[in-house]
Design a protein around this motif. Structure first.
Motif, mmCIF file in Angstrom:
data_model
loop_
_atom_site.group_PDB
_atom_site.id
_atom_site.type_symbol
_atom_site.label_atom_id
_atom_site.label_comp_id
_atom_site.label_asym_id
_atom_site.label_seq_id
_atom_site.Cartn_x
_atom_site.Cartn_y
_atom_site.Cartn_z
ATOM 1 N N TYR A 52 16.835 1.304 -8.114
ATOM 2 C CA TYR A 52 15.624 1.823 -7.175
ATOM 3 C C TYR A 52 14.814 0.294 -7.394
ATOM 4 N N GLY A 53 13.766 0.372 -6.802
ATOM 5 C CA GLY A 53 13.134 -0.910 -5.952
ATOM 6 C C GLY A 53 14.024 -1.721 -5.747
ATOM 7 N N ARG A 54 13.767 -3.020 -5.941
ATOM 8 C CA ARG A 54 13.730 -4.549 -5.650
ATOM 9 C C ARG A 54 14.432 -5.629 -7.344
ATOM 10 N N GLY A 58 13.674 -9.924 -3.834
ATOM 11 C CA GLY A 58 12.959 -8.922 -3.486
ATOM 12 C C GLY A 58 14.709 -8.524 -2.477
ATOM 13 N N GLU A 59 15.876 -8.155 -3.187
ATOM 14 C CA GLU A 59 17.014 -7.557 -2.919
ATOM 15 C C GLU A 59 16.583 -6.360 -3.235
ATOM 16 N N PRO A 60 17.353 -5.167 -2.491
ATOM 17 C CA PRO A 60 17.487 -4.149 -2.947
ATOM 18 C C PRO A 60 17.677 -3.750 -4.848
ATOM 19 N N HIS A 64 24.760 -1.754 -8.664
ATOM 20 C CA HIS A 64 26.067 -2.911 -8.604
ATOM 21 C C HIS A 64 25.821 -4.371 -8.896
ATOM 22 N N THR A 65 23.974 -3.911 -9.089
ATOM 23 C CA THR A 65 22.779 -5.266 -9.776
ATOM 24 C C THR A 65 23.460 -5.600 -10.735
ATOM 25 N N VAL A 213 15.330 -13.809 -12.652
ATOM 26 C CA VAL A 213 15.523 -12.212 -12.705
ATOM 27 C C VAL A 213 14.612 -10.842 -12.800
ATOM 28 N N GLY A 214 13.395 -11.659 -13.344
ATOM 29 C CA GLY A 214 12.318 -10.323 -14.503
ATOM 30 C C GLY A 214 11.476 -11.235 -13.642
ATOM 31 N N HIS A 215 10.109 -10.406 -14.562
ATOM 32 C CA HIS A 215 8.313 -10.496 -13.991
ATOM 33 C C HIS A 215 8.113 -10.199 -15.378
ATOM 34 N N ILE A 216 6.523 -10.899 -15.094
ATOM 35 C CA ILE A 216 5.605 -10.218 -16.123
ATOM 36 C C ILE A 216 4.898 -10.359 -15.651
ATOM 37 N N THR A 217 3.927 -8.716 -16.246
ATOM 38 C CA THR A 217 2.793 -8.738 -15.316
ATOM 39 C C THR A 217 1.380 -8.727 -16.086
ATOM 40 N N ILE A 218 0.466 -9.049 -14.295
ATOM 41 C CA ILE A 218 -0.769 -9.317 -15.220
ATOM 42 C C ILE A 218 -1.440 -8.773 -14.621
#
Length: 451
Positions: A52-54, A58-60, A64-65, A213-218
């Motif tokens: 779900y999401g990206r 930016g890829e879906p 298999h991700t 591969v990921g994010h932090i949230t601000i």
């Protein structure tokens, strides 16, 4: 079957693919979570595998991700060790040194550490005696084991539980030495391959992850960043997909897995922990936290369901645990409110505004030569030692300085800005003061009179 289990089964709502999709989409929309991968199984059947999401690039996200599963890797390392145990190549209750002679520590008690004690985190190894994150980071499992030669133990082997990543890094090195193969190669041919997990692999360090591969949230906004430097093979280096995690959950239903799921004492078994859901059902689980990604796996033996979730936000958001909790509640026919995102976003916005306000006050204080400008030296004291403070708050866990910036990005923005303002304010104050003193000391020339 116990009466409690029968009562719980009577209240369960069978999970169907559409209900999983609805729960995940609601969560993504409410929280702003960029992407997630989910696997739900029932016995040996796949109920739903989907992305779900990206991704952070930016890829879906698809089934298999491959996303990091962080400390969920520990159950996979334990599975690899237990495979060698079943083959008679490793003695689970024998000393580690019998299978891994290079395992040496400064503490003589280390000679009695057993393989089981590594896997159930009762070896005596501890963040208090070995800085796994803030110390020098190795590049290989062999280097990590070598670093332990100067470390001591915090407790007698078998006496206390203490969660410590090097336990599983030593276990992974044991697999390498006994099998004669790199850990990734062994997993590929003896775990991932036989179980039908083609998307899965393990890496040594954060630098080996596939880019961002990921994010932090601000303030509620996901910011794609690379994972901070750290070594994690054996303890947190596996990447996997929804497809592969479904196969992994199904593998847990095979005969012979009970020992891995049963603690000798306490609640931590061999790469899994045990507990109860809010409805009282038995749950066998493990979470995984990186600073830019999280994961969670759960087995519900009373109902036969398995759930795995991977998300591409970090430990501070806790999205994998929260999303998996919603799926478990869905199964148990419980209502769980969506997370309250207002408070953390408001706190972050307040800290960002405080950073801007600190700059404005510093400029004003310097112009007016205010003495309170010296108070800005206080953040300068906190800035270099903030990781020790956070480690103390985390009950003695070892934390690297850069990791604090990932845990509390808005606070660290304020702290860095305040520290820079403190440096600038003090320098300007000192410069201004020196100039004023120089003018005061300069002799006044008497006017010359001419006749």
């Amino acid at each position: 079957m116990h009466t409690l289990a029968l009562c719980l089964l009577a209240t369960l709502t069978p999970i169907v693919p559409s209900s999983v999709d609805t729960a995940v989409h609601e969560y993504l929309e409410a929280t702003g979570l960029p992407g997630a991968a989910v696997a739900v199984t029932h016995g040996k059947q796949v109920v739903r595998i989907a992305g779900y999401g990206r991704t952070a690039t930016g890829e879906p996200v698809t089934e298999h991700t491959a996303l990091p599963v962080a400390s969920v890797s520990k159950s996979i390392t334990a599975y690899a060790v237990m495979r060698l145990v079943r083959e008679g190549r490793v003695n689970l209750d024998g000393p580690v040194r019998a299978s891994l002679p290079e395992f040496e520590m400064a503490d003589p008690r280390a000679a009695s550490i057993t393989v089981r004690q590594l896997l159930n985190q009762t070896s005596g190894l501890s963040d208090r005696t070995f800085a796994a994150f803030s110390g020098p980071q190795p590049r290989t499992l062999q280097e990590r084991v070598a670093q332990l030669r100067t470390a001591g133990l915090a407790a007698d082997p078998g006496a206390e539980f203490e969660y410590h990543n090097p336990n599983y890094q030593v276990a992974a090195r044991l697999v390498e030495v006994v099998s004669g193969r790199p850990f990734d190669s062994y997993l590929r041919d003896n775990v991932f391959g036989p179980l039908g997990m083609p998307d899965s692999r393990t890496v040594d360090t954060a630098a080996d992850l596939p880019g961002t591969v990921g994010h932090i949230t601000i303030a509620g906004l996901p910011v794609a960043v690379p994972e901070p430097p750290a070594f994690g093979n054996g303890s947190g280096g596996v990447l996997s997909s929804a497809h592969d995690m479904a196969a992994w959950l199904i593998a847990q239903t095979e005969p012979g897995m009970e020992e891995m799921h049963t603690p000798a004492k306490g609640s931590y078994a061999l790469g899994w922990s045990v507990g109860r859901t809010e409805s009282g059902a038995r749950i066998i689980k493990h979470s995984g936290d990186l600073f830019t990604a999280t994961a969670y796996q759960a087995l519900l033996p009373d109902s036969g369901y398995g759930i795995a979730v991977m998300t591409n936000t970090g430990v501070t958001a806790g999205d994998a645990v929260a999303l998996a909790g919603r799926l478990i509640a869905l199964l148990e026919n419980r209502s769980v409110p969506l997370p309250n995102v207002f408070l953390p976003r408001a706190v972050d916005l307040g800290l960002l505004l405080a950073a801007a306000g600190t700059v404005a006050l510093t400029v004003r204080g310097v112009r007016r030569r205010s003495r309170w400008i010296y108070l800005l030296s206080l953040p300068l004291v906190l800035l270099p030692s903030i990781h020790w403070v956070v480690g103390w708050l985390y009950r003695g866990r070892d934390v690297a300085w850069i990791q604090v910036a990932y845990l509390y990005p808005a606070f660290m923005i304020w702290l860095v800005v305040a520290s820079l303002c403190g440096i600038a304010g003090l320098l300007l104050r000192m410069t201004t003061g020196s100039s004023r003193n120089l003018r005061k000391r300069r002799p006044t020339r008497s006017p010359q009179h001419t006749s």
